[in-house]
Design an enzyme around this catalytic site. Structure first.
Site, mmCIF file in Angstrom:
data_model
loop_
_atom_site.group_PDB
_atom_site.id
_atom_site.type_symbol
_atom_site.label_atom_id
_atom_site.label_comp_id
_atom_site.label_asym_id
_atom_site.label_seq_id
_atom_site.Cartn_x
_atom_site.Cartn_y
_atom_site.Cartn_z
ATOM 1 C CG MET A 14 -5.253 4.476 9.287
ATOM 2 S SD MET A 14 -5.984 6.042 8.814
ATOM 3 C CE MET A 14 -6.579 5.669 7.202
ATOM 4 C CE1 TYR B 23 -14.253 -3.524 7.574
ATOM 5 C CE2 TYR B 23 -13.232 -3.265 5.424
ATOM 6 C CZ TYR B 23 -14.282 -3.679 6.209
ATOM 7 O OH TYR B 23 -15.374 -4.268 5.617
ATOM 8 C CG HIS C 188 -3.700 -3.641 6.533
ATOM 9 N ND1 HIS C 188 -5.008 -3.699 6.124
ATOM 10 C CD2 HIS C 188 -3.377 -2.322 6.574
ATOM 11 C CE1 HIS C 188 -5.469 -2.472 5.927
ATOM 12 N NE2 HIS C 188 -4.502 -1.613 6.185
ATOM 13 C CE LYS D 11 -3.787 0.895 -2.498
ATOM 14 N NZ LYS D 11 -4.187 1.814 -1.516
ATOM 15 C CG ASP D 12 -0.758 3.896 1.124
ATOM 16 O OD1 ASP D 12 -1.719 4.604 0.871
ATOM 17 O OD2 ASP D 12 -0.871 2.710 1.514
ATOM 18 C CD GLN E 159 1.309 6.262 4.457
ATOM 19 O OE1 GLN E 159 0.323 6.945 4.675
ATOM 20 N NE2 GLN E 159 1.319 4.950 4.597
ATOM 21 C CG MET F 174 -5.813 -6.630 -1.566
ATOM 22 S SD MET F 174 -5.803 -7.896 -0.320
ATOM 23 C CE MET F 174 -6.478 -9.214 -1.280
ATOM 24 C CB SER G 249 -9.618 0.009 4.254
ATOM 25 O OG SER G 249 -8.487 -0.567 4.862
ATOM 26 N NE ARG G 250 -10.270 6.434 1.761
ATOM 27 C CZ ARG G 250 -9.142 6.862 2.343
ATOM 28 N NH1 ARG G 250 -7.976 6.409 1.952
ATOM 29 N NH2 ARG G 250 -9.198 7.753 3.321
HETATM 30 P P1 AMP Z 1 -3.701 1.929 6.147
HETATM 31 O O1 AMP Z 1 -4.423 1.081 7.127
HETATM 32 O O2 AMP Z 1 -4.434 2.137 4.869
HETATM 33 O O3 AMP Z 1 -3.152 3.192 6.752
HETATM 34 O O4 AMP Z 1 -2.416 1.093 5.724
HETATM 35 C C1 AMP Z 1 -1.483 0.650 6.668
HETATM 36 C C2 AMP Z 1 -0.264 0.101 5.969
HETATM 37 O O5 AMP Z 1 -0.651 -0.980 5.116
HETATM 38 C C3 AMP Z 1 0.427 1.142 5.069
HETATM 39 O O6 AMP Z 1 1.831 1.007 5.192
HETATM 40 C C4 AMP Z 1 -0.049 0.763 3.699
HETATM 41 O O7 AMP Z 1 0.846 1.118 2.671
HETATM 42 C C5 AMP Z 1 -0.110 -0.758 3.819
HETATM 43 N N1 AMP Z 1 -1.005 -1.322 2.798
HETATM 44 C C6 AMP Z 1 -2.294 -0.997 2.561
HETATM 45 N N2 AMP Z 1 -2.765 -1.670 1.488
HETATM 46 C C7 AMP Z 1 -1.731 -2.433 1.034
HETATM 47 C C8 AMP Z 1 -1.574 -3.338 -0.053
HETATM 48 N N3 AMP Z 1 -2.570 -3.609 -0.890
HETATM 49 N N4 AMP Z 1 -0.384 -3.943 -0.214
HETATM 50 C C9 AMP Z 1 0.658 -3.673 0.629
HETATM 51 N N5 AMP Z 1 0.566 -2.826 1.669
HETATM 52 C C10 AMP Z 1 -0.599 -2.209 1.872
#
Ligand code: AMP
Length: 278
Positions: free
Chosen positions: A29, A31, A36, A148-149, A152, A183, A185-186
């Site tokens: 998403m 940022y 990421h 992290k998720d 999901q 880490m 984005s929030r």
């Molecule tokens: P998002 O932009 O939050 O939807 O995350 C996109 C992808 O990045 C997802 O597969 C998340 O699990 C992964 N992600 C986000 N934060 C982290 C993190 N701290 N460590 C590893 N992967 C991450």
């Protein structure tokens, strides 16, 4: 090299059908942070062509959530992805991803109603629908997702299996700040005091791991200790659960390989984290 910025579905589909070699895909998403970027780096190592999508997916936010304030910075994202030599950035418009008249949802049963699904009952339906759409458009061989998720990741693996997607889903480790905060984005929403208190998620998980290594295996006992630590740091607990990593079923005695997942609200921000017990 600067990645090619692809803004329409038809253009992305045309490109992906013509590509030769293994396509590695990282849906995000935007940022972007080091979490990421670690997925992108792993994709770069294993795939011939790397495609990153940036799309803040409205259907995974419920009306009372942070869609309108979700942080965005496409220029910085492009710069970071250029430095990693990403080949394509897919940056579609919301109106094209969800045109009027869109009536189809992808829904995974049961495992979407536990853990985060209890307080966010429509969240995973949005996630599975957008990822299925993205997988159809990009047609990747490999898709990289963060642990992290964790829920999901399990939900999307189930979807890919049930719907016979040929894409292999690769889970990548959680990237943390130096002090242990996962880490996200929030994290940007936190005040300096909130940022300090947000360490309670990682601290509680480390405490659980320590207890497991001391041969304390009773889930409720460990969860109670974790909850005390979190509440002492002003965290409001949504859930703390010990689960089987494949089925997400609740387990009462910790065993090697099980995961502890938690969601905690700090100030008004809901943060998640998890850890494998080993
Ligand atoms: P998002 O932009 O939050 O939807 O995350 C996109 C992808 O990045 C997802 O597969 C998340 O699990 C992964 N992600 C986000 N934060 C982290 C993190 N701290 N460590 C590893 N992967 C991450």
């Amino acid at each position: 090299m600067r990645p090619v910025l692809v803004k329409t579905i038809s253009q992305m589909m045309q490109i992906s059908t013509k590509l030769k070699g293994t396509i590695g895909f990282v849906p995000t998403m935007g940022y972007l942070h080091r979490g990421h970027l670690s997925l992108v780096e792993t994709a770069k190592k294993n795939a011939d062509i790397v495609i990153v999508s940036i799309f803040v997916n409205p259907t995974q936010f419920s009306p009372n959530e942070d869609l309108s304030q979700y942080p965005r910075d496409i220029d910085s994202d492009i710069k970071l992805l250029s430095e990693l030599d990403v080949d394509y950035i897919f940056f579609p418009q919301e109106s094209e991803m969800y045109p009027d008249g869109c009536k189809t949802w992808v829904n995974v049963d049961k495992i979407t109603q536990v853990l985060c699904g209890k307080s966010r009952p429509t969240h995973f339906k949005g996630v599975t629908t957008i990822v299925a759409k993205l997988m159809n458009i990009v047609d990747p061989d490999l898709m990289y997702m963060g642990e992290k998720d964790f829920q999901q990741l399990v939900v999307l693996r189930q979807m890919a299996k049930d719907l016979n997607f040929k894409t292999e889903i690769i889970g990548c480790p959680i990237i943390r700040e130096e002090d242990g905060l996962a880490m996200s984005s929030r994290n940007k929403y936190l005040s300096p005091a909130g940022r300090k208190n947000a360490l309670c998620l990682h601290k509680a998980l480390l405490l659980a791991k320590k207890r497991f290594r001391q041969n304390i295996t009773n889930s409720s006992k460990i969860i109670t200790e974790m909850a005390d630590l979190i509440e002492n740091m002003e965290g409001v607990i949504d859930y703390i659960e010990v689960v089987d990593p494949d089925t997400l079923e609740h387990i009462t005695e910790l065993k090697k390989g099980c995961r502890i997942l938690l969601a905690v609200i700090i100030e008004n921000t809901r943060l998640i984290d998890n850890m494998k017990m080993e």
